[in-house]
Design an enzyme around this catalytic site. Structure first.
Site, mmCIF file in Angstrom:
data_model
loop_
_atom_site.group_PDB
_atom_site.id
_atom_site.type_symbol
_atom_site.label_atom_id
_atom_site.label_comp_id
_atom_site.label_asym_id
_atom_site.label_seq_id
_atom_site.Cartn_x
_atom_site.Cartn_y
_atom_site.Cartn_z
ATOM 1 N N ARG A 122 -4.012 -3.879 9.078
ATOM 2 C CA ARG A 122 -5.037 -2.907 8.738
ATOM 3 C C ARG A 122 -6.355 -3.596 8.369
ATOM 4 N NH1 ARG A 122 -4.620 -0.966 4.434
ATOM 5 N NH2 ARG A 122 -2.863 -2.099 3.532
ATOM 6 N N LYS A 133 -1.550 5.402 9.056
ATOM 7 C CA LYS A 133 -2.049 5.407 7.682
ATOM 8 C C LYS A 133 -3.215 6.375 7.481
ATOM 9 C CE LYS A 133 0.878 2.596 5.828
ATOM 10 N NZ LYS A 133 1.930 3.159 4.939
ATOM 11 N N HIS A 139 4.130 6.566 -1.433
ATOM 12 C CA HIS A 139 4.346 5.461 -0.498
ATOM 13 C C HIS A 139 5.701 4.838 -0.830
ATOM 14 C CE1 HIS A 139 2.977 1.319 1.212
ATOM 15 N NE2 HIS A 139 3.555 2.052 2.140
ATOM 16 N N SER A 148 4.171 -3.787 1.374
ATOM 17 C CA SER A 148 4.714 -4.379 2.594
ATOM 18 C C SER A 148 5.466 -5.670 2.295
ATOM 19 C CB SER A 148 3.566 -4.668 3.568
ATOM 20 O OG SER A 148 4.043 -5.299 4.728
ATOM 21 N N LYS A 180 11.324 -1.991 1.362
ATOM 22 C CA LYS A 180 11.475 -0.533 1.419
ATOM 23 C C LYS A 180 12.345 -0.098 2.596
ATOM 24 C CE LYS A 180 7.373 1.175 1.767
ATOM 25 N NZ LYS A 180 6.688 -0.075 2.096
ATOM 26 N N THR A 181 11.965 -0.556 3.778
ATOM 27 C CA THR A 181 12.685 -0.146 4.990
ATOM 28 C C THR A 181 14.091 -0.718 5.000
ATOM 29 O OG1 THR A 181 10.604 -0.019 6.214
ATOM 30 C CG2 THR A 181 12.619 -0.173 7.506
ATOM 31 N N ASP A 196 8.977 5.291 4.676
ATOM 32 C CA ASP A 196 7.672 4.835 4.209
ATOM 33 C C ASP A 196 6.835 5.874 3.466
ATOM 34 O OD1 ASP A 196 5.823 2.603 4.118
ATOM 35 O OD2 ASP A 196 4.552 3.740 5.481
ATOM 36 N N ARG A 218 5.709 -5.813 13.984
ATOM 37 C CA ARG A 218 6.167 -4.466 13.646
ATOM 38 C C ARG A 218 6.985 -3.843 14.765
ATOM 39 N NH1 ARG A 218 5.290 -2.329 8.351
ATOM 40 N NH2 ARG A 218 3.661 -3.616 7.444
#
Length: 502
Positions: A46, A186, A205, A223, A227-228, A242, A307
């Protein structure tokens, strides 16, 4: 936005058609798994310094301008005009769908893309409509993504050739000068972070999953904190990886897909994610073998931010629809490269608010130019770049929901122990999973806790399937004085960061 002057328009075509066009136009390559592989050029992540919100009467007072950059309506109108002119005689791809699995809070969206592979990304990441829904679809917000159009800062009021601009009045998002597909995802999340709290829904988030006993767990984290990975549990049903909303009814996924970081991905450690990357999935900046087209997930020559985007139903135990009840437990994830935070600690309600507003993780030495030792990163509410409103809005809503539903909150360190990055070792994923399982199943309610002296955190003295000697981080360091120095350094950084909330 009128698209009458486009050379050719593709409305809501299938993933197979998008793949065929993307390969024919040499936008992507096909990997051995059937996933397409795209390179995003200069930007592999980003561009927060290039993100703007248009300052207009409807939202001016609500937006937190301390943390969000403003663009004038005049500059936006000129940028929109120039983008519209650029799109004339272009072949364009349009996806119509939704954000928000709970239909009471669903946002209808239209994504217009210059690249076929970006449109496939949108198809896989957002909620796909039924034929009946598509027939009556009318968008609430439109995202226009034109990677090959570059802004002129002196004319358009941008900081560079790249721009991500949200106009809440005109309900348009303009993205240009970058091929990184995550900007599309996003930008919609930022919009939901503005709209949901207005409707008394907390936007978050975080990832989320549900057990067979209807118990729900949330995983907040920046990141690379897990989380994932931790939400994709073969023994639990995935709600989402997410972005979520938390209403008076419970939790719902904002998206219809997953966007997993896949550096060092392996079937052994993360089988659910590894197997989800199949035909129709999108890989960004992953290197593939020129002959076999096998993906090399260990190759970070383009970026460590590789990704994978795939529809949520590629995870075998994903919920459909992606909705559930209220959470029983919340985890704040941090990858502490200082090596001083406990692998698990239980937070009081006050401590939970402190760590939520802090949003801590750390960058690693060697991952960016100039970083020679661990560097603390604080992102308010674990999502500062995507929060249009004041952080206090989200923190107060979370605090109230934790109190109302009596939710247990834990801080989980998925980073280092026994020393900082480069000296200590990364905490075992199997141990982290065991700690998460014990917390979810209530097994830690029966164990004794001790107060850790540097941060004042409550650490369990034992945890099923986890060696007790690793639970207190100071015990894992050979040099206890070095631990104390490192812990003091991090606590001071926390205090300095938190001063902005005083």
């Amino acid at each position: 936005m009128e698209l009458n002057n486009a050379l050719k328009l593709h409305f809501n075509i299938t993933p197979s058609q998008l793949i065929e066009i993307a390969i024919k136009r040499k936008e992507v390559q096909l990997s051995s798994s059937g996933a397409i592989v795209a390179k995003t050029g200069k930007y592999t992540g980003r561009s927060p310094k290039d993100k703007f919100i248009v300052k207009e009467l409807a939202s001016e007072l609500a937006i937190d301008w301390k943390t969000n950059q403003q663009m004038t309506s005049a500059n936006f109108d000129l940028l929109l005009k120039d983008v519209s002119n650029y799109l004339e005689e272009k072949e364009l791809f349009v996806f119509d769908g939704f954000a928000g699995a709970d239909q009471a809070y669903r946002l209808s969206i239209r994504i217009i893309n210059e690249y076929a592979w970006h449109n496939l990304f949108a198809h896989q990441l957002f909620i796909r409509p039924t034929k009946e829904e598509l027939a009556v679809h009318k968008e609430d917000f439109t995202v226009i993504c034109v990677p090959n159009f570059e802004a002129t800062p002196s004319i358009h009021g941008t900081n560079s050739e790249t721009f991500i601009v949200i106009n809440f009045d005109k309900k348009i998002v303009l993205i240009g000068g970058t091929q990184y597909a995550g900007e599309i995802k996003k930008s919609i999340f930022t919009i939901m972070n503005y709209l949901l709290p207005i409707n008394d829904v907390l936007s978050m988030h975080c990832s989320a999953n549900k057990g067979l006993n209807e118990d729900v767990a949330l995983f907040f984290g920046l990141s690379g904190t897990g989380k994932t990975t931790l939400s994709a549990d073969a023994n639990r049903m995935l709600i989402g990886d997410d972005e979520h909303g938390w209403s008076d009814k419970g939790v719902f996924n904002i998206e219809g897909g997953c966007y997993a970081k896949c550096i060092n991905l392996s079937e052994e450690k993360e089988p659910e994610i590894f197997r989800a990357i199949t035909y129709g999935s999108v890989l960004e900046n992953v290197i593939i073998d020129p002959h076999t087209h096998l993906a090399d997930y260990n190759d970070c020559s383009l970026t460590e931010n590789t990704r994978a985007a795939y529809p949520i139903h590629n995870i075998p135990h994903a919920l459909n629809p992606s909705t559930a009840g209220h959470p029983n437990v919340i985890f704040f994830l941090t990858a502490d490269a200082f090596g001083v935070l406990p692998p698990i600690s239980k937070l009081s309600k006050e401590h939970a608010m402190y760590y939520f507003l802090s949003g801590y993780t750390s960058k690693l030495a060697g991952t960016e130019r100039g970083i020679t030792e661990p560097e603390a990163t604080f992102s308010t509410c674990f999502g500062a770049p995507f929060l249009p409103l004041s952080p206090r809005v989200y923190a107060e809503m979370l605090g109230e929901k934790i109190r109302k539903h009596d939710v247990d909150v834990y801080l989980i360190n998925t980073g280092w122990s026994g020393g900082p990055y480069g000296i200590g070792e990364r905490i075992s994923l199997s141990h982290t999973r065991a700690m998460v399982t014990a917390a979810i199943e209530g097994q830690l309610a029966y164990t004794e806790f001790e107060m850790e002296r540097s941060f004042g955190l409550n650490i369990p003295k034992s945890c099923p399937n986890v060696p007790s000697e690793i639970l207190n981080p100071r015990n894992t360091w050979k040099d206890k004085e070095a631990y104390d120095i490192q812990a003091t350094k991090l606590t001071n950084l926390f205090r300095e960061n938190f001063e902005k909330f005083s």
